[in-house]
Enzyme design. Structure first.
Site, PDB file in Angstrom:
ATOM      1  N   THR A  42       0.840  -1.205   0.000  1.00  0.00           N
ATOM      2  CA  THR A  42       0.000   0.000   0.000  1.00  0.00           C
ATOM      3  C   THR A  42       0.873   1.252   0.000  1.00  0.00           C
ATOM      4  O   THR A  42       0.659   2.175  -0.792  1.00  0.00           O
ATOM      5  CB  THR A  42      -0.929  -0.007   1.230  1.00  0.00           C
ATOM      6  OG1 THR A  42      -1.564  -1.281   1.293  1.00  0.00           O
ATOM      7  CG2 THR A  42      -1.987   1.072   1.125  1.00  0.00           C
ATOM      8  N   THR A  43       1.885   1.267   0.868  1.00  0.00           N
ATOM      9  CA  THR A  43       2.807   2.405   0.915  1.00  0.00           C
ATOM     10  C   THR A  43       3.489   2.595  -0.442  1.00  0.00           C
ATOM     11  O   THR A  43       3.787   3.714  -0.851  1.00  0.00           O
ATOM     12  CB  THR A  43       3.860   2.166   2.026  1.00  0.00           C
ATOM     13  OG1 THR A  43       3.156   1.887   3.248  1.00  0.00           O
ATOM     14  CG2 THR A  43       4.767   3.354   2.210  1.00  0.00           C
ATOM     15  N   TYR A 127      -1.923 -10.835   2.530  1.00  0.00           N
ATOM     16  CA  TYR A 127      -1.880  -9.414   2.875  1.00  0.00           C
ATOM     17  C   TYR A 127      -3.249  -9.000   3.383  1.00  0.00           C
ATOM     18  O   TYR A 127      -4.187  -8.847   2.601  1.00  0.00           O
ATOM     19  CB  TYR A 127      -1.508  -8.646   1.610  1.00  0.00           C
ATOM     20  CG  TYR A 127      -1.274  -7.172   1.795  1.00  0.00           C
ATOM     21  CD1 TYR A 127       0.027  -6.680   1.868  1.00  0.00           C
ATOM     22  CD2 TYR A 127      -2.320  -6.274   1.876  1.00  0.00           C
ATOM     23  CE1 TYR A 127       0.261  -5.329   2.018  1.00  0.00           C
ATOM     24  CE2 TYR A 127      -2.087  -4.919   2.027  1.00  0.00           C
ATOM     25  CZ  TYR A 127      -0.796  -4.459   2.101  1.00  0.00           C
ATOM     26  OH  TYR A 127      -0.569  -3.117   2.252  1.00  0.00           O
ATOM     27  N   ASN A 128      -3.345  -8.858   4.697  1.00  0.00           N
ATOM     28  CA  ASN A 128      -4.652  -8.574   5.272  1.00  0.00           C
ATOM     29  C   ASN A 128      -4.741  -7.132   5.751  1.00  0.00           C
ATOM     30  O   ASN A 128      -4.155  -6.761   6.770  1.00  0.00           O
ATOM     31  CB  ASN A 128      -4.903  -9.527   6.458  1.00  0.00           C
ATOM     32  CG  ASN A 128      -6.367  -9.535   6.857  1.00  0.00           C
ATOM     33  OD1 ASN A 128      -7.245  -9.318   6.018  1.00  0.00           O
ATOM     34  ND2 ASN A 128      -6.649  -9.757   8.121  1.00  0.00           N
ATOM     35  N   LYS A 156       0.470 -10.803   6.704  1.00  0.00           N
ATOM     36  CA  LYS A 156       0.757  -9.453   7.199  1.00  0.00           C
ATOM     37  C   LYS A 156      -0.588  -8.895   7.600  1.00  0.00           C
ATOM     38  O   LYS A 156      -1.488  -8.747   6.773  1.00  0.00           O
ATOM     39  CB  LYS A 156       1.384  -8.597   6.102  1.00  0.00           C
ATOM     40  CG  LYS A 156       1.832  -7.281   6.632  1.00  0.00           C
ATOM     41  CD  LYS A 156       1.370  -6.074   5.861  1.00  0.00           C
ATOM     42  CE  LYS A 156      -0.105  -5.904   5.739  1.00  0.00           C
ATOM     43  NZ  LYS A 156      -0.560  -4.551   5.462  1.00  0.00           N
ATOM     44  N   ASP A 157      -0.752  -8.651   8.899  1.00  0.00           N
ATOM     45  CA  ASP A 157      -2.073  -8.333   9.421  1.00  0.00           C
ATOM     46  C   ASP A 157      -2.143  -6.861   9.827  1.00  0.00           C
ATOM     47  O   ASP A 157      -1.541  -6.452  10.817  1.00  0.00           O
ATOM     48  CB  ASP A 157      -2.329  -9.236  10.642  1.00  0.00           C
ATOM     49  CG  ASP A 157      -3.817  -9.420  10.914  1.00  0.00           C
ATOM     50  OD1 ASP A 157      -4.600  -9.412   9.948  1.00  0.00           O
ATOM     51  OD2 ASP A 157      -4.187  -9.586  12.091  1.00  0.00           O
ATOM     52  N   THR A 158      -2.867  -6.075   9.053  1.00  0.00           N
ATOM     53  CA  THR A 158      -3.040  -4.667   9.410  1.00  0.00           C
ATOM     54  C   THR A 158      -4.444  -4.443   9.941  1.00  0.00           C
ATOM     55  O   THR A 158      -5.359  -4.012   9.234  1.00  0.00           O
ATOM     56  CB  THR A 158      -2.742  -3.731   8.214  1.00  0.00           C
ATOM     57  OG1 THR A 158      -1.429  -4.025   7.726  1.00  0.00           O
ATOM     58  CG2 THR A 158      -2.758  -2.264   8.625  1.00  0.00           C
TER      59      THR A 158
END
Ligand code: FW2
Length: 286
Positions: A42-43, A127-128, A156-158
């Protein structure tokens, strides 16, 4: 082993990828002891990059291919498959993929098929980031993928809750890699036995990510680094984080990583000056 992973910024100039700036930034982050570079997250403005641009970025860093994780998720599975095959033949460390996004009410079995297809090609980190993608990946989805012959090695849990991150460990076992996503919980995540972090703030303060996630440091020192990271990430959000991240690299690390691709609009002069003053009051690199 704690992995420090940078979702690396994609530098643009006049809507064109600036590969030289990308290369310079990527190498500087590796010199600063980041373990892996996460491309097209995202970045890195992943959803606005073309497949061709993603290939160019990994090719630009061929000599450090084992340090790369390429985010291959898209709304066109055939294109994602091509990227996954490229990752395999280029011997990248792993691929990552966000779920198919935008479409409301994605059926779980479609998501399972999608991740199974991709992770059969190359080991995959799910990718969460439900706030961004509109779909929440549960441990149950990953179980189904792996039972169906897929190879999802981690997530990867955001999500803000540590409990959510831990639920992946509880349900998928200790060897399943769980990386925290939010910049605000990196210390708690590592001290809870998670495997590291994918932190946007590592683009501008990798040295603080190392401190904040160092379990050998006294907790008070790690938390002091965490607090500075959280304050800077908060500033970034205040000015529009997907653009302000570019400025923070320049302000803190002193080199130019270009500008974002519109419709993520670069900060105007006034905002840039305010951000500079506020960021410098919080932190200056030694
Ligand atoms: C990405 C990330 C990092 C995010 C978080 C944004 O792809 O940019 O989860 O650092 O604040 O994974």
């Amino acid at each position: 082993m704690t992995h420090r992973i940078v979702p690396v910024i994609s530098p643009f100039g006049a809507n064109t990828l600036d590969l030289e700036k990308f290369r310079r930034h990527a190498h500087a982050l590796l010199e600063d002891k980041m373990d892996f570079l996460f491309i097209a997250g995202t970045t890195g403005l992943g959803p606005s990059l073309t497949s061709e641009e993603k290939l160019l970025m990994t090719n630009e860093l061929k000599e450090v291919s084992s340090k790369l994780i390429l985010q291959v998720g898209s709304l066109n599975l055939e294109e994602s498959v091509r990227l996954a095959e490229h990752a395999k033949s280029s011997r990248l460390h792993a691929i990552a993929a966000y779920p198919p996004y935008f479409f409301p009410r994605m059926q779980d079995d479609w998501v399972v098929k999608y991740f199974t297809t991709l992770s059969k090609i190359h080991p995959l980190i799910a990718y969460n980031y439900p706030l961004a993608t509109g779909y929440e990946i549960s441990p149950g989805i990953i179980k189904k993928v792996n039972q169906g012959g897929g190879n999802v090695i981690g997530v990867k849990d955001t999500l803000p809750e540590l409990a959510h991150m831990l639920s992946f460990k509880y349900e998928l076992g200790n060897d399943f890699l769980v990386y925290s996503g939010p910049d605000t919980v990196v210390t708690s995540a590592t001290r809870s036995g998670l495997d590291g972090s994918v932190a946007g703030s590592a683009n501008y303060v990798p040295e603080l990510l190392i401190k904040a996630t160092n379990i050998d440091l006294p907790l008070s020192e790690a938390l002091a680094a965490q607090k500075t990271i959280a304050t800077l990430a908060g500033l970034s959000r205040k000015y529009g984080q997907w653009a302000a991240n570019y400025n923070l690299v320049k302000i803190i690390r002193g080199y130019d990583v270009g500008i974002p691709r519109e419709p993520i609009f670069a900060l105007g002069k006034e905002a840039e000056e305010k951000l500079t003053t506020e960021a410098r009051a919080v932190y200056t690199r030694q």
